[in-house]
Design an enzyme around this catalytic site. Structure first.
Site, PDB file in Angstrom:
ATOM      1  N   ASP A   1     -38.807  14.412  12.876  1.00 61.11           N
ATOM      2  CA  ASP A   1     -37.801  15.000  13.835  1.00 61.11           C
ATOM      3  C   ASP A   1     -36.606  15.395  13.264  1.00 61.11           C
ATOM      4  O   ASP A   1     -35.524  15.490  13.718  1.00 61.11           O
ATOM      5  CB  ASP A   1     -37.294  13.929  14.877  1.00 61.11           C
TER       6      ASP A   1
ATOM      7  N   LYS B   1     -44.485  15.449  20.096  1.00 63.04           N
ATOM      8  CA  LYS B   1     -44.320  14.272  21.047  1.00 63.04           C
ATOM      9  C   LYS B   1     -43.694  14.207  22.087  1.00 63.04           C
ATOM     10  O   LYS B   1     -42.465  15.193  21.911  1.00 63.04           O
ATOM     11  CB  LYS B   1     -44.309  13.180  20.073  1.00 63.04           C
TER      12      LYS B   1
ATOM     13  N   CYS C   1     -36.918   6.891  16.132  1.00 62.21           N
ATOM     14  CA  CYS C   1     -38.181   7.393  15.604  1.00 62.21           C
ATOM     15  C   CYS C   1     -38.686   7.258  14.516  1.00 62.21           C
ATOM     16  O   CYS C   1     -39.809   6.956  14.339  1.00 62.21           O
ATOM     17  CB  CYS C   1     -38.116   9.104  16.138  1.00 62.21           C
TER      18      CYS C   1
END
Length: 208
Positions: free
Chosen positions: A8, A108, A153
């Site tokens: 990310d 995602k 994450c």
């Protein structure tokens, strides 16, 4: 087969984004050095890719504020500011990141009914993303993970990698990651270490 998984590294989690991680953009040059060093056979990235009505957004819960705790898919859920909405600039990878080197991107968080911290599966574990299958197909034996944010994450991705990729050596690159809460980062690193994930730095990797 050695793979680097970047979690990310998007505008939304860097300064100026909708859910910025302090100093988040500082990991981009570190990630680029790792990419360009040639130590990895495979470069993989995950990308938060939320619909505008995602249930983890505080805006979808009347009267709620960002960082309140609610329930989503039967589990406690931190409510976040709207972030990384599909096709928005906030969801794009950081402009300085060497995305041309990516072999695979795993999006995602597309299901509005459940959040997905991990790059491997939704938080309720009811659905997988396909990343584990891709890495198995590529016969990956070593997986290094870094990115944003360490205590969310990155941690969940690393723990899922250990569980879903038996036999694969998983390492967390500490200086190529940043977290939201300092205490949360310390706890996340301890949890990863306790689950057999090695804690390394980019300097160790680049010196090999």
């Amino acid at each position: 087969m050695k793979a680097l998984l970047l979690i990310d590294l998007q505008n939304g989690f860097c300064p100026g984004g909708n859910l910025p991680v302090a100093d988040g953009d500082a990991v981009v040059p570190v990630a680029n050095r790792l990419i360009e060093d040639g130590a990895y056979d495979l470069i993989v990235a995950s990308q938060d890719w939320h619909p505008a009505n995602h249930g983890s957004f505080a805006s979808q819960h009347p009267g709620a504020k960002p960082f309140d705790i609610a329930t989503l898919s039967g589990k406690p859920q931190v409510l976040w500011p709207d972030h990384c909405v599909q096709e928005s600039p906030d969801a794009e990878f950081h402009p300085d990141l060497n995305t041309e080197a990516f072999d695979y991107v795993q999006q995602k968080g597309e299901n509005p009914a459940v959040d997905s911290y991990s790059a491997f599966r939704d938080n309720d574990h009811a659905a997988v993303t396909g990343l584990a299958g891709y890495l198995r197909a590529q016969q990956v034996s070593e997986l290094d993970i870094c990115g944003l944010a360490t205590d969310y994450c990155v941690k969940f991705s690393a723990l899922d990698a250990r569980e879903m990729l038996p036999g694969v050596q998983v390492r967390f690159i500490e200086d190529a990651s940043r977290g939201i809460d300092p205490q949360g980062v310390t706890a996340a690193i301890s949890e990863m270490r306790d689950n057999g994930i090695a804690i390394v730095t980019s300097r160790e990797i680049l010196a090999d």
